[in-house]
Design an enzyme around this catalytic site. Structure first.
Site, PDB file in Angstrom:
ATOM      1  N   ARG A 115      -0.769  -8.473  13.647  1.00 58.42           N
ATOM      2  CA  ARG A 115      -1.299  -7.477  12.699  1.00 58.42           C
ATOM      3  C   ARG A 115      -2.238  -8.131  11.694  1.00 58.42           C
ATOM      4  NH1 ARG A 115       3.793  -4.908  10.264  1.00 58.42           N
ATOM      5  NH2 ARG A 115       2.409  -3.486   9.174  1.00 58.42           N
ATOM      6  N   ARG A 123      -9.387   1.900   8.717  1.00 52.74           N
ATOM      7  CA  ARG A 123      -9.012   0.524   9.057  1.00 52.74           C
ATOM      8  C   ARG A 123     -10.106  -0.152   9.875  1.00 52.74           C
ATOM      9  NH1 ARG A 123      -3.060   1.418   8.741  1.00 52.74           N
ATOM     10  NH2 ARG A 123      -2.012  -0.587   8.732  1.00 52.74           N
ATOM     11  N   ARG A 130      11.082  -7.028   4.921  1.00 57.68           N
ATOM     12  CA  ARG A 130      11.029  -5.576   4.694  1.00 57.68           C
ATOM     13  C   ARG A 130      11.984  -4.834   5.630  1.00 57.68           C
ATOM     14  NH1 ARG A 130       5.386  -2.320   4.850  1.00 57.68           N
ATOM     15  NH2 ARG A 130       5.342  -2.832   7.061  1.00 57.68           N
ATOM     16  N   LYS A 158       0.808  -1.229   0.000  1.00 52.38           N
ATOM     17  CA  LYS A 158       0.000   0.000   0.000  1.00 52.38           C
ATOM     18  C   LYS A 158       0.839   1.276   0.000  1.00 52.38           C
ATOM     19  CE  LYS A 158      -2.466  -0.361   3.759  1.00 52.38           C
ATOM     20  NZ  LYS A 158      -2.147  -1.687   4.256  1.00 52.38           N
ATOM     21  N   ARG A 188      11.232  -2.297  11.033  1.00 51.16           N
ATOM     22  CA  ARG A 188      10.180  -1.725  11.873  1.00 51.16           C
ATOM     23  C   ARG A 188       9.881  -2.696  13.008  1.00 51.16           C
ATOM     24  NH1 ARG A 188       5.304   0.356   7.999  1.00 51.16           N
ATOM     25  NH2 ARG A 188       4.116  -0.581   9.681  1.00 51.16           N
TER      26      ARG A 188
HETATM   27  P1  AMP Z   1       0.948   1.311   8.475  1.00 53.55           P
HETATM   28  O1  AMP Z   1       2.149   2.153   8.280  1.00 53.55           O
HETATM   29  O2  AMP Z   1      -0.226   1.763   7.669  1.00 53.55           O
HETATM   30  O3  AMP Z   1       1.230  -0.161   8.342  1.00 53.55           O
HETATM   31  O4  AMP Z   1       0.486   1.529  10.004  1.00 53.55           O
HETATM   32  C1  AMP Z   1       1.324   1.152  11.081  1.00 53.55           C
HETATM   33  C2  AMP Z   1       0.538   1.104  12.373  1.00 53.55           C
HETATM   34  O5  AMP Z   1      -0.026   2.397  12.658  1.00 53.55           O
HETATM   35  C3  AMP Z   1      -0.676   0.166  12.373  1.00 53.55           C
HETATM   36  O6  AMP Z   1      -0.316  -1.179  12.610  1.00 53.55           O
HETATM   37  C4  AMP Z   1      -1.489   0.769  13.508  1.00 53.55           C
HETATM   38  O7  AMP Z   1      -0.945   0.450  14.766  1.00 53.55           O
HETATM   39  C5  AMP Z   1      -1.289   2.265  13.285  1.00 53.55           C
HETATM   40  N1  AMP Z   1      -2.313   2.799  12.349  1.00 53.55           N
HETATM   41  C6  AMP Z   1      -2.106   3.329  11.116  1.00 53.55           C
HETATM   42  N2  AMP Z   1      -3.252   3.708  10.544  1.00 53.55           N
HETATM   43  C7  AMP Z   1      -4.230   3.393  11.442  1.00 53.55           C
HETATM   44  C8  AMP Z   1      -5.640   3.506  11.430  1.00 53.55           C
HETATM   45  N3  AMP Z   1      -6.310   4.002  10.376  1.00 53.55           N
HETATM   46  N4  AMP Z   1      -6.319   3.088  12.547  1.00 53.55           N
HETATM   47  C9  AMP Z   1      -5.673   2.594  13.616  1.00 53.55           C
HETATM   48  N5  AMP Z   1      -4.355   2.433  13.675  1.00 53.55           N
HETATM   49  C10 AMP Z   1      -3.613   2.823  12.609  1.00 53.55           C
END
Ligand code: AMP
Length: 214
Positions: free
Chosen positions: A171, A88, A127, A13, A160
């Site tokens: 996750r 989400r 990653r 994404k 990460r």
């Molecule tokens: P990402 O970089 O999109 O994989 O997001 C990393 C982490 O940020 C996720 O695993 C959540 O802990 C938090 N996060 C990001 N976007 C959201 C969202 N829309 N709602 C809740 N938590 C989020």
């Protein structure tokens, strides 16, 4: 144009969002990036969010919706935005709809990048990311420079915390329970466009552009 990009963690994404946003001339907005940046700066938001992130949990809706609201009301989002990682949860999707309708806008499409579990786990465990500019590497497909420094900005290339094996599984579980229902939600709103997430970055990008043109 207002778009959301859906898909499991590791489906690409973030990478696709940056390219697509550039192509469409609109900003890519990643709530995950906003949280990570805040965590690096050590702000109150960052401290609160990082606990959830490091456990592979979602940051609570109220906090996340507030952050998103603030971000998409900024000037650069006036002509549209591409949301990467938001919504989400179903309440976030409802909040987004209300928020946009309050601005006299609506969502154009929800693009879902589809990928099987085995590939997701493989991609996430391989990653690596730059802690400076967020550039993504893959240990096999696009390995980071041997000195561990990002070739784009000189930052440190790291794994990460939420890409560690136990957290990846959590996750995926969170995705299945809380985020996957958005696929049916957007299908019901006739906004869903699904693309296959296998293949190269370029192949997936072409598929996304093609479904958006239909
Ligand atoms: P990402 O970089 O999109 O994989 O997001 C990393 C982490 O940020 C996720 O695993 C959540 O802990 C938090 N996060 C990001 N976007 C959201 C969202 N829309 N709602 C809740 N938590 C989020």
């Amino acid at each position: 144009m207002r778009l959301v990009l859906l898909g499991p963690p590791g489906c690409g994404k973030g990478t696709q969002a940056v390219r697509l946003a550039e192509y469409l001339g609109i900003p890519a907005v990643s709530t995950g990036e906003i949280f990570r940046e805040a965590a690096m700066r050590g702000t109150a938001l960052g401290r609160e969010a990082s606990g959830y992130m490091n456990r592979g949990e979602l940051v609570p809706d109220e906090l996340t919706i507030g952050i998103l609201r603030e971000r998409i009301q900024q000037k650069d989002c006036a002509e549209g935005s591409l949301l990467d990682g938001f919504p989400r949860t179903l309440p976030q999707a409802e909040a987004l709809k209300m928020l946009l309708s309050g601005m006299g806008k609506s969502l154009g499409a929800a693009v879902n990048i589809d990928l099987d579990n085995e590939t997701i786990v493989e991609r996430l465990s391989q990653r690596r990311v730059c802690d400076g500019c967020g550039k993504t590497f893959h240990l096999v497909a696009s390995p980071p420079p041997v000195d561990g420094r990002c070739d784009a900005c000189g930052g440190r290339v790291i794994q990460r915390l939420d890409d560690e094996p136990g957290t990846i599984l959590r996750r995926l579980e969170v995705y299945r329970e809380q985020t996957a229902p958005l696929i049916e939600h957007y299908r019901g709103e006739s906004l869903l466009k699904t693309v296959d997430g296998h293949g190269s970055v370029e192949e997936i990008q072409s598929r996304i552009r093609a479904v958006l043109a239909t």
